[in-house]
Design a protein around this motif. Structure first.
Motif, mmCIF file in Angstrom:
data_model
loop_
_atom_site.group_PDB
_atom_site.id
_atom_site.type_symbol
_atom_site.label_atom_id
_atom_site.label_comp_id
_atom_site.label_asym_id
_atom_site.label_seq_id
_atom_site.Cartn_x
_atom_site.Cartn_y
_atom_site.Cartn_z
ATOM 1 N N GLU A 284 0.674 -1.210 -0.009
ATOM 2 C CA GLU A 284 0.141 -0.119 -0.029
ATOM 3 C C GLU A 284 0.804 1.182 -0.050
ATOM 4 N N ASP A 367 -8.838 -3.772 -2.412
ATOM 5 C CA ASP A 367 -7.902 -4.799 -1.616
ATOM 6 C C ASP A 367 -8.040 -5.900 -2.572
ATOM 7 N N LYS A 374 -3.812 1.497 -2.945
ATOM 8 C CA LYS A 374 -4.301 3.004 -2.879
ATOM 9 C C LYS A 374 -4.398 3.419 -4.200
#
Length: 412
Positions: A284, A367, A374
């Protein structure tokens, strides 16, 4: 093309202004000594295809010669005087299957290519080649060692392929920008990488005995790193924050990767056939990631009844595949329900394991199999594919009302 030419007349030496002599495709068996009187000759191309076995002993008199191409000739050895070629920059010996040894080479060399010289056992020391910038050694099955490599102070590209009998490498020069070592099955130990501050491209593959890569974290200019078929590697050290591309394939013992959160410049990541890989940490935090592919990493994805995921996706109904194209503007919210059916292959037949992966998207962010990503507007396509995994069924539901929750429950 003079395919039937087998010799040159002695008068060739009278062409004092001749700059290039190209004997490609001829059947030349011997060069006259007079060729060494060609004082203006810069380019001498003797292959591929000729039957030439020896060069004139006075070859060193060609003081203007810049490029010598002996590609796929029958040369057995180079004369001692070749080191007197005071302008020679490029020497090509690819496919010289009869070449047994090399004499000391001229210090002016900038490019040396020695490929498929299957009879070559020994190279001269490279320590005098202070101007050498590119060195390519490939498919030299009997080559046992490389001496003086660390003293080549200008070397920027070094490739070593299919040299099965080399067991150790000397330290490599700190000037390297590209290093590729592939299919050298006897090579047990790599040089320490920490001093390679200029290294930008690193490829390591087919290294059955390699257990660690030392000093990789200090390669402060590394941009592309590929690691293929290194069966005994279990962990990777920390990677340089300059990395833009990471490709790892068929490293079956690899269990742990470094934290990716420091890789702010990483644009593409591909992982394939890493059966024991357990997790990917810090994904992320990769702010520049554009391409992410993961194939046949079973420890990560093969978990029965796994519930994961969140995001806004639009299924491409007409693609002929299970690709999910992101479109963040059509629905305010979506619930994507997927069921993957896992199979195993037994004696050529596929059998259902009775294990399914349930995959649901229904909340903020994005996800994918437990890896939060992100900046969803930067991701254009997610592909679901695998030899042992089928999409059993799927459904896309709008996420707006309480009724939607019952629809999800009904789906299962």
């Amino acid at each position: 093309m003079c395919e039937k030419m087998i010799n040159l007349h002695e008068s060739i030496g009278d062409l004092k202004s001749l700059v290039m002599l190209d004997l490609y495709g001829t059947q030349i068996e011997e060069l006259p000594d007079s060729i060494c009187r060609l004082s203006s000759l810069k380019y001498l191309i003797l292959g591929p295809g000729s039957s030439l076995e020896n060069l004139p002993k006075s070859i060193g008199d060609l003081k203007s010669l810049v490029d010598l191409d002996l590609h796929r000739t029958q040369i057995e050895e180079l004369p001692e005087r070749i080191r007197r070629l005071s302008s020679l920059g490029k020497l090509i010996l690819n496919g010289c299957v009869s070449l047994r040894k090399l004499s000391k080479l001229p210090s002016t060399l900038t490019h040396l290519k020695v490929e498929s010289c299957i009879s070559l056992q020994k190279l001269p020391s490279l320590s005098s080649l202070k101007n050498l910038r590119e060195l390519n050694l490939s498919n030299c099955k009997m080559l046992e060692e490389i001496q003086g490599l660390e003293a080549t102070k200008s070397l920027v590209e070094f490739s070593l392929y299919d040299c099965d009998t080399i067991e150790t490498l000397p330290e490599v020069p700190l000037t390297l920008t590209s290093l590729k070592i592939e299919s050298c099955f006897s090579l047990q130990k790599l040089p320490y990488f920490s001093g390679l501050k200029n290294l930008r491209d690193l490829v390591l593959s087919d290294r059955d005995k390699l257990e660690e890569i030392r000093g990789l974290e200090a390669t402060i200019s590394l941009e592309e790193f590929s690691l293929y078929d290194c069966d005994t590697i279990e962990t990777l050290p920390e990677l340089s924050s300059t990395l833009t591309s990471l490709k790892i394939k068929s490293c079956f013992s690899l269990q742990k990767l470094p934290d990716f959160s420091v890789l702010k410049n990483l644009r593409e990541l591909f992982l394939s056939d890493c059966d024991k890989l357990e997790e990917i940490r810090g994904l992320e935090g990769t702010e520049s990631l554009e391409k992410f592919g993961m194939y046949h990493c079973k420890t990560i994805t093969d978990t029965p009844r796994k519930r994961l995921g969140q995001g806004k996706l639009l299924v491409d109904l007409f693609s002929g595949s299970y690709s999910l194209n992101l479109n963040d503007g059509i629905y305010k919210g979506l619930i994507l329900c997927l069921v993957f059916e896992l199979d195993i292959n037994e004696q050529g037949r596929r059998r259902n394991t009775g294990k399914d992966i349930i995959y649901i998207h229904h909340f903020k962010g994005f996800d994918w199999f437990g890896f939060p990503l992100k900046g969803i507007d930067a991701i254009e396509e997610i592909s679901v594919q695998g030899r042992d995994c089928d999409v059993k069924f799927w459904k896309l539901l709008p996420e707006n009302t309480e009724t939607d929750q019952r629809m999800v429950a009904d789906f299962f």
